[in-house]
Design an enzyme around this catalytic site. Structure first.
Site, mmCIF file in Angstrom:
data_model
loop_
_atom_site.group_PDB
_atom_site.id
_atom_site.type_symbol
_atom_site.label_atom_id
_atom_site.label_comp_id
_atom_site.label_asym_id
_atom_site.label_seq_id
_atom_site.Cartn_x
_atom_site.Cartn_y
_atom_site.Cartn_z
ATOM 1 N N CYS A 27 -2.221 -10.952 -13.905
ATOM 2 C CA CYS A 27 -1.125 -11.258 -14.822
ATOM 3 C C CYS A 27 0.173 -10.870 -14.119
ATOM 4 O O CYS A 27 0.259 -10.962 -12.896
ATOM 5 C CB CYS A 27 -1.310 -10.536 -16.158
ATOM 6 S SG CYS A 27 -1.470 -8.745 -16.005
ATOM 7 N N HIS A 556 -20.260 14.770 -27.784
ATOM 8 C CA HIS A 556 -20.516 13.329 -27.847
ATOM 9 C C HIS A 556 -21.998 13.100 -27.553
ATOM 10 O O HIS A 556 -22.432 13.172 -26.409
ATOM 11 C CB HIS A 556 -19.642 12.596 -26.832
ATOM 12 C CG HIS A 556 -19.616 11.106 -27.006
ATOM 13 N ND1 HIS A 556 -20.674 10.293 -26.694
ATOM 14 C CD2 HIS A 556 -18.643 10.283 -27.473
ATOM 15 C CE1 HIS A 556 -20.362 9.044 -26.943
ATOM 16 N NE2 HIS A 556 -19.123 9.007 -27.422
#
Length: 634
Positions: A27, A556
C-alpha cells in the site's frame, strides 16, 4: 536491480526466504506479505533493520512498514524473491471472517490507491480553481480536467472488476468485462426509467420498492444504476472466479480459451443483474444509511468517534474496512462524513511529533522527527506512528485525542468530503462541492487542522516527558526508597518453560508481558495472590487479575483457544470479584481441548512489567499450584 537491493535481500532473508512467501502486495507505506509460516520470520531483526519502520501482523498479513518509498522497495523485493505480477497476489486466504474481509478489501483497493488519490486531487483542485475564479465550469480547461478526474469514479466497476478478478484468481480481463457490462448505458435504471413506464413494481410500500422495466427469461430484473458502484462488482467477480475454476476442469483444452470465459459471462452476469446486484445495492444503502443516521443523530459524536479510532485502525491496517462504506456514500449521496471525521488525524500526529522534537533529549530519535513531521503533514502517518509516538504510548494517545477533537469540529461544521482525493494538506480540496462549486467546506477543514494540531501540540508539550527525563526521575525514586519484593504464586500445576519457547510470536516477543509458559498437568487455574479479577473473557480462556499491591497478571489458557468460544471451560468467578490466593478461578478439560487440536501451552505474564525494576522467573522445570513462580521487584 534498484537502489534498495540490499534492503530487499535482507527483508526476504528474514521473512523466512522466498520459499516462505505465498503472496505480496503493498500500500502507501507497507509491504503486505502472506507467509506460509509466520514463525519463520525474524520479527526483531526486521524491526531493527535500517529502512524498516516496524513489523505488524493483521488481517492475515505480515506487514513490513517501510515508508513513502515502499513502491521502490516492493519492486526490488519482487526481483529478489522472483515474484511476478501474477504471483504477488497469490496465497492462502487468512483465517476468520473479519480477517478475510479486510484481506479482500485491501487486496481489491490497494492497487488503485495511488491513481484514486490522484484523480480525487484533480477533481478537488479543479473545483478550487473555479471557486477562485480562475475559470468557469463551462471552460474547456474545467471540462477536460473534470473528465480526467471523474473517469475512475464513473467507471469504478471496470477498475474494480479487474483488481477483484486478480484478487480472487480469475482472469483479470474477464473481471474487466464484467465491470464494463455493469456500466453499459442502456441497462442503467436512469436510462430505463427515462425510456418508458415500468412493467410493474416489486415490494411496493417498502424501503425496497423497485420498478421492473424488463425481464430475463421471464424473471424480473430489478434495475439499478451500477455506474460508480463498488460492492456488486466485487461479489460478482468472486462468483466468476468460482465458475471459472469449475468450467476449466470440465471444458476440453482445445476450446477452453474462449468457451470458459463465454460460459463464465453467460452464467455470472444474469445472476448479477437479477440477484446479486439488487441485493448488494440494497445492503450497501442500508450500511451507508446507518452511518448517515449516526452523523444525523449527532455529527459531533460521529466525527469524534471516527477521529479517535482512525489512527488505531491504521496501526492494524483495518481502516480499509471503512473505505468501501465511504465510497458507497459518495456514489449514492454525493458526499461522505466518515472521511471528513478522520481528516484531522494526520495533523494531530504532525503536531504531537513537533512537540516531541522540542522535548526529546535523545538526539537519534530527535533526528527522526523532522522527516516524520513532513510525512505526516502530507498524510502518510506510519513513520510518525511506529517510529516516534507508538513506542512511547502517551504521545500516540494525545494524537488520537487531537484527531478526535478535529473530528468533532468537522461534525460541528457539518463538513462532508466530496471526493476521495489527496491525503494530509492535499486533502483540503476534498471538501469543495464539485457539483455546486461551494468551497465553504474548506473553512471547516482549516479549522479542523488548527484544532487538531493545537490540541495535539499542547497536550504533548505540557503533559509528556521525554524518556531520559522520566528515566532520571525513576532512578531518583528508586534510590530514595527501599526495594519491595512481591511474589506471584503459580496458578497452574505443570511444566515450566521459558517464554521465548512458546509457539506464538506475540507472547514470545515479550510485548504483551514478561513471565513464563506452563504446560498444564491439571485442568485448573487458581488465584496466584490476593487480588481482584479485572478481566474474564466471555470465552473463559483468559483471566486478568491484579494483586492488592498492584501487580497485573494475565493467565492465557492455551493458544488460539478463543476459537472454542468457551467450550470445555468453566469459570467460578466473575469480573470484579475479590479473590484469595489458591481460590479456584477456572477449570478446563485438557483432553478435549487437545483433541480439538489446540496447544495447551499457557503463558503467565506480568503485563505491567514496566512498573517494576525487574521480573524474575522461577527456573524450575515443574511446579505445583501455589508454589513461587515469579518475583517482581518494585
Amino acid at each position: 536491480m534498484g537502489k534498495y537491493e540490499h534492503l530487499a535481500k535482507s527483508i526476504v532473508k528474514n521473512i523466512g526466504g522466498k520459499e516462505n512467501i505465498n503472496g505480496l502486495t503493498h500500500c502507501i507505506t507497507r509491504l503486505r506479505f502472506k507467509l506460509k509460516d509466520e514463525s519463520k520470520a525474524n520479527d526483531e531483526i526486521l524491526k531493527n533493520m535500517d529502512g524498516v519502520v516496524t513489523v505488524m501482523k493483521s488481517g492475515g498479513q505480515y506487514q513490513v512498514v517501510i515508508g513513502n518509498h515502499v513502491p521502490d522497495v516492493y519492486a526490488d523485493v519482487c526481483k529478489v524473491a522472483g515474484l511476478t505480477e501474477e504471483s504477488t497476489t497469490e496465497g492462502e486466504a487468512p483465517k476468520g471472517v473479519f480477517n478475510k474481509f479486510i484481506d479482500i478489501i485491501s487486496g481489491v483497493f490497494q492497487p488503485i490507491l495511488g491513481v484514486l488519490c490522484a484523480a480525487g486531487m484533480i477533481k478537488g483542485f479543479n473545483a478550487l480553481f473555479v471557486a477562485f475564479g480562475l475559470y468557469t465550469a463551462t471552460d474547456g480547461v474545467y471540462v477536460m480536467l473534470n473528465a480526467i478526474g471523474d473517469s475512475i469514479f464513473n467507471f469504478m466497476p471496470v477498475i474494480l472488476g479487474y483488481t477483484s478478478a486478480k484478487k480472487f484468481g480469475a482472469k483479470p480481463f474477464v473481471g474487466l468485462l464484467i465491470g464494463a457490462a455493469l456500466c453499459y448505458p442502456t441497462i442503467q435504471l436512469s436510462a430505463l426509467s427515462a425510456a418508458g413506464e415500468p412493467l410493474y413494481t416489486l415490494f411496493s410500500g417498502t424501503m425496497f420498492e423497485s420498478p421492473v422495466y424488463m425481464t430475463f427469461l421471464g424473471l424480473p430484473v430489478i434495475s439499478m444504476n451500477y455506474v460508480s458502484t463498488v460492492v456488486p462488482v466485487i461479489l460478482i467477480a468472486y462468483l466468476a472466479a468460482k465458475l471459472e475454476k469449475t468450467f476449466t476442469k470440465i471444458i476440453p483444452d482445445v476450446v477452453k480459451t474462449f468457451v470458459v470465459p463465454m460460459l463464465v459471462l453467460l452464467v455470472s452476469l444474469p445472476i448479477e443483474f437479477i440477484v446479486i446486484g439488487p441485493i448488494a445495492t440494497f445492503a450497501s444503502n442500508i450500511v451507508g444509511g446507518g452511518f448517515v443516521a449516526l452523523f444525523n443523530f449527532s455529527p459531533v459524536i460521529g466525527g469524534m468517534l471516527v477521529g479517535l479510532l482512525w489512527l488505531v485502525l491504521v496501526i492494524f491496517g483495518l481502516h480499509w474496512g471503512l473505505v468501501p462504506i465511504a465510497m458507497v456514500n459518495m456514489m449514492t449521496l454525493g458526499n461522505d462524513s466518515i472521511l471528513a471525521g478522520m481528516f484531522g488525524s494526520s495533523f494531530a500526529l504532525t503536531a504531537v511529533v513537533a512537540a516531541m522534537y522540542f522535548k526529546l533529549k535523545d538526539k537519534a530519535t530527535k533526528e527522526l522527527c523532522i522527516p516524520a513531521i513532513i510525512s505526516a503533514f502530507f498524510g502518510v502517518t506510519e513513520p510518525a506512528i511506529y517510529g516516534i509516538t507508538l513506542p512511547r504510548k502517551t504521545p500516540f494517545i494525545f494524537a488520537c485525542i487531537g484527531s478526535a477533537a478535529g473530528g468533532a469540529v468537522m461534525g460541528i461544521m457539518n463538513a462532508k468530503s466530496y471526493v476521495m482525493g489527496g491525503l494530509g494538506i492535499f486533502g483540503v480540496p476534498n471538501f469543495i462541492n464539485t457539483a455546486t462549486g461551494d468551497a465553504s467546506g474548506v473553512i471547516g477543514a482549516f479549522i479542523c487542522i488548527a484544532v487538531s494540531m493545537g490540541v495535539g501540540f499542547v497536550l504533548t508539550f505540557f503533559f509528556w516527558k521525554s524518556d531520559s527525563v522520566a528515566e532520571n526521575e525513576e532512578s531518583r525514586k528508586v534510590s530514595a526508597t527501599k526495594l519491595k519484593k512481591d511474589i506471584v504464586y503459580s496458578p497452574i500445576k505443570g511444566e515450566v518453560k521459558p517464554l521465548s519457547e512458546i509457539k506464538d510470536d506475540a507472547f514470545a516477543s515479550g510485548v504483551i508481558g514478561k513471565g513464563v509458559v506452563i504446560v498444564p498437568k491439571e485442568g485448573k487455574v487458581v488465584a496466584p495472590f490476593d487480588g481482584t479479577i479485572v478481566t474474564l473473557f466471555p470465552t473463559k480462556h483468559a483471566i486478568g487479575i491484579v494483586s492488592d499491591s498492584g501487580c497485573e497478571l494475565l493467565v492465557h489458557i492455551g493458544l488460539d483457544t478463543v476459537q472454542l468460544e468457551g467450550k470445555y471451560f468453566e469459570s467460578f468467578v466473575k469480573q470484579g470479584d475479590k479473590v484469595k490466593k489458591g481460590q479456584t478461578l477456572v477449570t478446563f478439560d485438557m483432553e478435549k481441548i487437545s483433541n480439538e487440536g489446540y496447544c495447551l501451552e499457557t503463558p503467565v505474564l506480568v503485563t505491567n512489567y514496566s512498573d517494576y525494576i525487574d521480573v524474575i522467573e522461577n527456573t524450575s522445570k515443574s511446579i505445583n499450584s501455589n508454589q513461587e513462580l515469579i518475583t517482581v521487584l518494585a
